[in-house]
Design an enzyme around this catalytic site. Structure first.
Site, mmCIF file in Angstrom:
data_model
loop_
_atom_site.group_PDB
_atom_site.id
_atom_site.type_symbol
_atom_site.label_atom_id
_atom_site.label_comp_id
_atom_site.label_asym_id
_atom_site.label_seq_id
_atom_site.Cartn_x
_atom_site.Cartn_y
_atom_site.Cartn_z
ATOM 1 N N PHE B 112 0.770 -1.227 0.072
ATOM 2 C CA PHE B 112 -0.067 0.011 -0.006
ATOM 3 C C PHE B 112 0.653 1.429 0.100
ATOM 4 O O PHE B 112 1.949 1.542 0.705
ATOM 5 C CB PHE B 112 -1.010 -0.138 1.216
ATOM 6 C CG PHE B 112 -1.739 1.419 1.175
ATOM 7 C CD1 PHE B 112 -2.611 1.591 0.237
ATOM 8 C CD2 PHE B 112 -1.680 2.078 2.490
ATOM 9 C CE1 PHE B 112 -3.404 2.825 0.463
ATOM 10 C CE2 PHE B 112 -2.213 3.348 2.450
ATOM 11 C CZ PHE B 112 -3.273 3.519 1.556
ATOM 12 N N GLN B 113 0.619 2.023 -0.973
ATOM 13 C CA GLN B 113 1.476 3.223 -1.108
ATOM 14 C C GLN B 113 2.792 3.107 -1.268
ATOM 15 O O GLN B 113 3.652 4.027 -0.571
ATOM 16 C CB GLN B 113 0.973 4.333 0.159
ATOM 17 C CG GLN B 113 -0.297 4.940 0.210
ATOM 18 C CD GLN B 113 -0.876 6.261 0.863
ATOM 19 O OE1 GLN B 113 -0.150 6.289 1.901
ATOM 20 N NE2 GLN B 113 -1.838 6.742 0.430
#
Ligand SMILES: Cc1cc2nc3c(=O)[nH]c(=O)nc-3n(C[C@H](O)[C@H](O)[C@H](O)COP(=O)(O)OP(=O)(O)OC[C@H]3O[C@@H](n4cnc5c(N)ncnc54)[C@H](O)[C@@H]3O)c2cc1C
Ligand SMILES: Cc1ncc(C[n+]2csc(CCOP(=O)(O)OP(=O)(O)O)c2C)c(N)n1
Ligand SMILES: [Mg+2]
Lengths: 160, 566
Positions: B112-113
């Site tokens: 994530f990210q």
């Protein structure tokens, strides 16, 4: 004109992509590129062959030198040096051509490194011109596959 | 004693004498923000878009003459910085950007990210790092600052995985950084200095061509001394403005695409061009083979790649401008064959020739009584601020009018995105500048298109009570592009009309700032006076003549003597 450039660089992750990114980003050519560790495991040596006018080669060497991880850049063209390249050639080998192939390999001081009923794989080392000569001779017999390493180079020691 | 990586980061920033960080938080840097809250030495400015953090840090660096710092989170926070970093790279501005990243164990997992920001920014940073080993954190940060500020300055990015920030590390005592592979050359070769000075001694028509390197090297005094001692006329690049006093009789203002007629003519007719910290950009040279065709060229630059890249050079000098100029000044002081009197006489005819060009085509515009001319606004700004304001610009016509009509007398007073030309640079830059110089008048000379690219920073300016001023030269056009369409595309104004826009006065007010408007020339001065007297962020909306052009102009690919004039 072709130039062989030798680059000593820090052996760190991402360093190779800094070099190749520099070439693609600035539109310089890379004809071949070879890289491996040196005696000092923290340092790698990269040999590359490139093509361009003097002004371009000057930019290439300056830009390479500007990379923070680069230790030394040598344009081999300015020195006396030895160069080697290795090739593995898989060539069609039928009853009537087997002997001929072995003779060629022998003349060029190569080796057969893999054998099958229908083919030989032969290994040769030398200058790029020598390898090209072998390839040209074997081509009419039927080359099935070629793998080349790209050139490595070392400046000759000064003869006092 | 061991401290966390985040605390070590704070201490590293402190020991570099940096007082302000521009940033925007997120999950990957939340631990750094925790350490930041407990730190009472560093001021953090919360921007409203990460791009603005970079431009602000860039401007901060330019104003203080040292490194600017930005801090952002991983993924989108990191990718939002790319334009700002590329701009700082193109302009050789020293900044260090810290990005958070996912924990090392997750790197490469499409977490994530997660983005490979080191890979993304490799071609637009001077250098960058991913710190994987906490033991290398402190040394890496110190190296990053060293690289950013030394040699040819530039942006350096340090990517910090979350676990590295949270690891316990030791904080070794600070020692000056020495690197095996990176040693910029500061001292000029004496032989080259000798050659250059002898060429200067002989020249009949010399020109000093001054670039951003003079500002970077803090060499404006040495440069000014040399020019005055030898009576050599000076022209500056967009990045070099302020490197020599713009109101000095020897100043010819800017050269290049929108340079003055006399600067471009002087370069074209010169017999010796002395380039100092300038990189022969295509906006400056025009058609390369027609650039200074009769001149011998001396080029002082700290970066060997700048020398001989676009134009062949006769006397290359790899050195820091300050060191090289000091050596040149000393050479003339030392050599009897030089006398100031003789130099003045030797260049008299040349300076007369330049004066004649200047009288023939001075920098100017057609004045009108009922409609505001943008050049008039800049002239008024100059007059009412005593020429002493820090001016940032957006990109386009506004930028060129600022460069032409606000005659900068000091370095570090003109902040502009020169090499990349980033619309949206000016307003965040004004914020960064105001943080660096709290008592100073700071004005963003803006275009309506560009301003809307980072208009959200009005909230930042308000939050930190920054009295920055925006002088909006509002032509309801993407004016610079429109000008090209007018001149070279039969007035086909394809998608450059932006008259659908907010009411900028109301917009300013919506943010709690002050909005003022002038629609007639007579209103310009009162509006500026009111803005300067207001201790708040002020947006001055100057409704200007819509189709005003920037002149002189050298059409792309033409020789710099082929100028379109007013
Ligand atoms: C719309 C638009 C129009 C433009 N029109 C013009 C125009 O008409 N005229 C113009 O001039 N520009 C113009 N520009 C700007 C142009 O694109 C370039 O940014 C600018 O010309 C570069 O300036 P410079 O040569 O001073 O180099 P910089 O980008 O400032 O580079 C500095 C040079 O100095 C060297 N240096 C750095 N530090 C040192 C040191 N300590 N010692 C020695 N050397 C050092 C660097 O290696 C580099 O070579 C325009 C830009 C835009 C966006
Ligand atoms: C981010 C970005 N996008 C596009 C451009 C191309 N461009 C250069 S100048 C310009 C017009 C700018 O318009 P405005 O801000 O209104 O300034 P003006 O020229 O009207 O003063 C454009 C679109 C750019 N420089 N930057
Ligand atoms: Mg506009």
């Amino acid at each position: 004109m072709k130039h062989t450039i030798s680059v000593l660089l820090q052996n760190k992750p991402g360093v190779l992509s800094r070099v190749t990114g520099l070439f693609s980003g600035r539109g310089f050519n890379i004809e071949s590129l070879c890289v491996a560790q040196t005696l000092d495991p923290e340092v790698s040596c990269l040999t590359l062959v490139t093509d361009g006018e003097d002004k371009i080669i000057e930019q290439i060497t300056k830009q390479l030198h500007k990379l923070i991880d680069v230790i030394k850049v040598t344009d081999m063209g300015e020195l006396d040096y030895v160069e080697r390249e290795m090739v593995i050639i898989r060539v069609k080998a039928e009853a009537e051509t087997r002997a001929e192939i072995l003779r060629v390999v022998d003349i060029f001081r190569g080796k057969v490194v893999d054998v099958s009923p229908k083919s030989y794989a032969v290994e040769l080392t030398g200058s790029s011109t020598k390898l090209q000569a072998v390839i040209d001779i074997l081509r009419p017999i039927g080359i099935q596959e070629i793998v080349r390493t790209g050139k490595i180079a070392m400046a000759r020691a000064k003869k006092v | 004693m061991k401290i966390t990586g985040a605390q070590a980061l704070m201490q590293c920033i402190e020991e570099q004498n940096v007082k302000v960080i521009f940033g925007f938080p997120g999950g990957a840097v939340i631990d750094i923000y925790e350490a930041l809250m407990k730190n009472d030495k560093l001021t953090h400015v919360l921007v409203r878009h990460e791009q603005a953090a970079i431009h602000a840090a860039d401007a901060y660096a330019r104003v203080i003459g040292d490194v600017g710092v930005a801090l952002v989170t991983s993924g989108p926070g990191a990718t939002n910085t790319v334009t700002g970093i590329a701009s700082a790279y193109a302009d050789s501005i020293p900044i260090v950007v810290f990005t958070g990243n996912v924990p090392t164990a997750l790197i490469g997992n499409d977490a994530f990210q997660e983005v490979d920001i080191v890979g993304i920014t490799r071609p637009c940073t001077k250098h960058n790092y991913l710190v994987k080993n906490p033991d290398e954190l402190v040394a890496t940060i110190r190296e990053a600052f060293h690289i950013a500020r030394s040699g040819r300055p530039g942006p350096v990015l340090v990517d910090l995985p979350k676990d590295v920030v949270n690891a316990m590390v030791t904080f070794p005592e600070f020692k000056p950084v020495r690197m095996r592979t990176y040693r910029p050359t500061y001292e000029p070769h004496p032989g080259q200095i000798d050659k250059a000075c002898r060429a200067m001694l002989k020249a009949k028509k010399p020109v000093l061509y001054v670039g951003g390197g003079v500002i970077a090297a803090k060499a404006h005094e040495e440069l000014t001394a040399l020019a005055r001692k030898l009576h050599i006329p000076v022209t500056m690049t967009l990045m070099g403005l302020g490197g020599f006093p713009g109101t000095d009789p020897l100043s010819m203002g800017m050269l290049g695409m929108h340079g003055t007629y006399f600067a471009n003519m002087a370069v074209a007719k010169s017999d010796l061009l002395i380039a100092v910290g300038a990189r022969f950009d295509d906006r400056v040279t025009g058609r390369v083979d027609a650039f200074a065709p009769n001149a011998k060229i001396i080029h002082v630059d700290i970066d060997p790649t700048s020398i001989g890249k676009n134009v062949a050079v006769d006397i290359p000098i790899v050195a820091d401008c300050q060191h090289a100029l000091t050596a040149m000044n000393a050479w003339f002081d030392r050599h009897e064959e030089f006398s100031e009197q003789a130099a003045a006489e030797q260049h008299e005819a040349w300076l007369d020739e330049i004066r004649a060009w200047k009288n023939k085509h001075p920098l100017g515009y057609i004045e009108e009584t009922d409609i505001i001319k943008p050049q008039f606004v800049v002239q008024k700004l100059h007059e009412l601020t005593g020429g002493d304001a820090i001016i940032s610009t957006e990109v386009g016509q506004n930028q060129m009018w600022a460069a032409q009509f606000y005659h900068f007398n000091k370095p570090r007073h003109f902040l502009t995105s020169g090499g990349l030309g980033v619309m949206g640079y000016g307003f965040p830059a004004a914020i960064g500048a105001q943080m660096a110089a709290p008592g100073h008048t700071v004005i963003d000379i803006a275009g309506d298109g560009s301003l809307q690219m980072n208009i959200q920073e009005l909230a930042t300016a308000r939050q930190y009570k920054l009295p920055v001023k925006i002088a909006l030269l509002n032509n309801s056009f993407l004016g610079m592009v429109r000008q090209w369409q007018e001149l070279f595309y039969d007035k086909h104004y394809s998608h450059t009309d932006i008259h659908v826009a907010p009411d900028f006065v109301l917009l300013a007010q919506a943010y709690g700032a002050v909005g003022l408007r002038a629609t007639k020339p007579s209103e310009v001065e009162p509006v500026i006076r009111e803005a300067l007297a207001t201790d708040n962020t002020v947006l001055m909306d100057f409704v200007i003549s819509r189709e005003e052009g920037v002149y002189p102009m050298v059409p792309a690919g033409k020789a710099t003597t082929e100028m379109l004039l007013v």
